[in-house]
Write an enzyme that holds these catalytic residues in place. Structure first.
Site, mmCIF file in Angstrom:
data_model
loop_
_atom_site.group_PDB
_atom_site.id
_atom_site.type_symbol
_atom_site.label_atom_id
_atom_site.label_comp_id
_atom_site.label_asym_id
_atom_site.label_seq_id
_atom_site.Cartn_x
_atom_site.Cartn_y
_atom_site.Cartn_z
ATOM 1 N N ASP A 105 0.882 -1.167 0.000
ATOM 2 C CA ASP A 105 0.000 0.000 0.000
ATOM 3 C C ASP A 105 0.918 1.215 0.000
ATOM 4 O O ASP A 105 1.558 1.517 1.010
ATOM 5 C CB ASP A 105 -0.882 -0.041 1.253
ATOM 6 C CG ASP A 105 -1.692 1.244 1.441
ATOM 7 O OD1 ASP A 105 -1.645 2.111 0.547
ATOM 8 O OD2 ASP A 105 -2.363 1.377 2.478
ATOM 9 N N LYS B 18 2.607 11.489 -3.264
ATOM 10 C CA LYS B 18 1.586 10.784 -4.043
ATOM 11 C C LYS B 18 0.570 11.756 -4.644
ATOM 12 O O LYS B 18 0.005 11.505 -5.697
ATOM 13 C CB LYS B 18 0.888 9.790 -3.116
ATOM 14 C CG LYS B 18 -0.142 8.905 -3.798
ATOM 15 C CD LYS B 18 -0.623 7.857 -2.825
ATOM 16 C CE LYS B 18 -1.806 7.075 -3.312
ATOM 17 N NZ LYS B 18 -2.243 6.088 -2.331
ATOM 18 N N ASP C 210 -13.333 5.009 1.435
ATOM 19 C CA ASP C 210 -11.902 5.051 1.723
ATOM 20 C C ASP C 210 -11.413 6.501 1.763
ATOM 21 O O ASP C 210 -11.300 7.145 0.723
ATOM 22 C CB ASP C 210 -11.174 4.250 0.627
ATOM 23 C CG ASP C 210 -9.665 4.243 0.809
ATOM 24 O OD1 ASP C 210 -9.167 4.890 1.750
ATOM 25 O OD2 ASP C 210 -8.984 3.588 0.009
#
Ligand code: AMP
Length: 613
Positions: free
Chosen positions: A23, A85, A208
């Protein structure tokens, strides 16, 4: 296939060709595997430490990653990179509005991919992510005592092609063979569904909310098949925004707005804001001291600040349900993933929306990595009774005559998938064909996003309409598109892997979806007009050609009626009037059909004369 063995002497795991699940998070990253004994997914960690590795890179005398690097966030912010990210696959223009919350420098280069400047060096988000992956690989190898070279890496479902490619490239740079990129919510559902009875059938929503991204996915699980029905989200929404909201509040509280040192204070307050946010997940107020002044925030104020951000996630939930063709009541379970779902208001709003209690059984920090480990195990051939069916978030198609979008793969198509369609040339002797690939929901390509363009060349000279060009779209399991064009009569072909130069912002994705709804009527009218014009133009061309070849077989009356009807049709084309074009097309057809049939019959008769059937 992977082989697993337990070292009896040391009790450690030994595995040839270990495939791990990773992840790669905005805030933290971690690695998981399927434990060879218990067969259950587990997150890897050193003794007495957390499984989470902060996604932070510090450039000092040497490069450090993780906990070590995090220490420099306050003491050396200009050389300490976090949330890389968020920059994946983005241009400077995409991120400039959010750059104020970053302590490090990003390069102002308009439409080029973003780079971060550290001293005299420039780093792309791919470079930075690869440093994090290298560290994860190193730690995993240390714990497992075996080389790790293969991985499944997760990405937010809403990551586009460019962002998926960037993630894959980062893996490659880190020395990892990335076997599969899977969506985070899908991974989470694998972890939740793992171990449930195969016969059990249910529909679940995975909400999420991490540090930087938000995803909602609706999945159907039956007979061990995990089918993603729809997905929605925002690659620019997460816990970092909650931190920024607290920083805004304190900047006002301290009267620092507009001061020369505002951005420096913002940096210094950011970590404290995250601490406050976490504290408020379990307490009513947070108080602290900053530069010998008191700062505080209550849960009530915090909630009023983040509510508008959370409202956006609820709109996404409604959209995902709509795309899946479901009502709230059809959802059997709501699964919470990501560190930010620990905020009580998040739980309350999501539970209120779906009208049921939430499932937060699995540690929200680890659930995505655990799912990636399960997928890794499936790829290693060890788990055979689970199958994953993911979807693509936007429609993909080609530009056809008149600038129309011809959709080959509609939004929410299951991946991996393939679609192909045949096209032809519209001019005699046409030797090339431009193939332009678009993504989006509108009828006209100009309103969608151009992904790629290439030319199929070398088509042998043939009359218009004769070449058969088959164009096929193939989306692999990572969500990456390959387009192929082949002229079937001659066999010439060309293909391209679609790697867009830069990513689509979430606002653009939202806008594209919204536009497709608000402009539906206008789009339909435009499409109808363009189709009518294309048909009329083709009829004019073929009629003219037919007359040139066969005028000896037509009467004076037929020739003059045809000529008049062609003029009328041309006039209607110039007037851009769809109904008039259609009626004049029909009139010309009516006039030409009888003699066209007669001439064809004569030709067939001649060809057959004297032949025995
Ligand atoms: P993830 O990307 O899933 O690792 O989530 C990281 C985000 O979760 C960061 O923004 C964290 O600040 C946030 N987070 C972690 N723990 C808590 C907590 N107890 N309360 C609120 N937010 C949290």
């Amino acid at each position: 296939m992977a082989k697993i063995a337990i070292n009896i002497a040391t009790g450690s795991l030994q595995q040839e060709e270990m495939i791990v699940g990773i992840d790669l998070g905005t805030t933290n990253s971690l690695v998981a595997i399927i434990h060879p004994e218990s067969k259950m997914p587990v997150a890897l960690k050193e003794h007495n430490s957390s499984s989470l590795v902060p996604s932070v890179v510090h450039f000092g005398d040497q490069v450090t990653v993780g906990e070590e690097a995090k220490k420099y966030l306050v003491s050396d912010p200009a050389h300490t990179i976090f949330s890389a990210k968020r920059l994946m696959g983005k241009t400077y223009n995409d991120v400039k509005n959010n750059s104020a919350s970053l302590a490090y420098k990003i390069i102002d280069d308009e439409n080029r991919l973003v780079k971060v400047q550290v001293g005299q060096q420039f780093y792309s988000p791919v470079d930075l992510s690869s440093l994090i992956l290298k560290e994860l690989k190193k730690q995993a190898e240390h714990i497992l005592k075996t080389p790790v070279s293969k991985a499944v890496i997760t990405v937010p479902a809403y990551f586009n092609d460019a962002q998926r490619q960037a993630t894959r490239d980062a893996g490659k740079l880190a020395g990892l063979d990335v076997l599969r990129i899977i969506n985070e919510p899908t991974a989470a559902s694998l972890a939740y569904g793992f171990g449930t009875h195969k016969e059990e059938e249910k529909t679940i929503a995975v909400y999420d909310l991490g540090g930087g991204t938000f995803d909602i996915s609706i999945l159907h699980i039956s007979n061990g098949i995990f089918e993603v029905l729809s997905t929605h989200g925002d690659t620019y929404l997460g816990g970092d925004d909650f931190d920024n909201a607290i920083v805004d509040h304190w900047i006002t509280q301290l009267g620092l707005q507009g001061s020369v040192s505002e951005s420096q204070h913002r940096q210094l307050l950011r970590l404290k804001a995250e601490e406050a946010k976490k504290h408020l997940s379990a307490h009513e107020t947070f108080e602290s001291v900053y530069e010998s002044k008191n700062i505080f925030i209550t849960k009530e104020v915090f909630e009023s600040q983040v509510r508008p951000i959370l409202d956006r996630t609820i709109v996404s939930c409604a959209n995902a349900l709509k795309d899946a063709g479901l009502e709230k009541g059809s959802i059997d379970e709501v699964v919470m993933v990501g560190g930010s779902t620990r905020v009580p208001l998040v739980k309350k709003m999501v539970s209120d929306f779906f009208g049921k209690p939430l499932n937060d059984r699995v540690n929200p920090d680890e659930v995505v990595a655990l799912g990636a480990a399960i997928q890794a195990d499936i790829l290693a051939g060890n788990t055979k009774d689970i199958l994953l069916l993911d979807v693509t978030p936007l429609s993909l198609g080609l530009e056809t005559m008149g600038g129309l979008m011809d959709v080959l793969l509609p939004r929410n198509s299951k991946i991996p998938t393939k679609a192909s369609r045949q096209y032809t040339t519209y001019k005699d002797g046409q030797s090339g064909m431009k193939i332009a690939v678009f993504q989006g929901e509108r009828d006209m390509v100009k309103d969608n996003r151009r992904l790629a363009e290439f030319n199929l060349t070398g088509i042998p000279a043939m009359p218009a309409g004769l070449p058969k060009v088959e164009i096929s779209f193939l989306i692999n399991a990572d969500g990456i598109l390959v387009v192929k064009a082949k002229e079937l009569r001659s066999g010439i072909e060309q293909s391209i892997e679609v790697k867009p130069q830069y990513g689509l912002t979430d606002e653009e994705v939202e806008r594209m979806l919204l536009d497709s709804m608000t402009h539906a009527k206008e789009d339909m009218d435009n499409r109808a007009l363009t189709e009518a014009k294309t048909e009329a133009e083709q009829l004019l061309q073929t009629t003219e050609k037919f007359i040139q070849r066969n005028f000896k077989e037509l009467s004076e009356q037929e020739l003059s009626a045809t000529s008049l009807a062609m003029q009328a049709l041309q006039l209607s084309l110039d007037m851009n009037d769809k109904n008039l074009i259609q009626s004049k097309t029909e009139e010309l057809n009516e006039i030409s059909r009888p003699y066209a049939e007669r001439v064809m019959n004569n030709a067939v008769g001649k060809a057959m004369a004297g032949k025995k059937v």
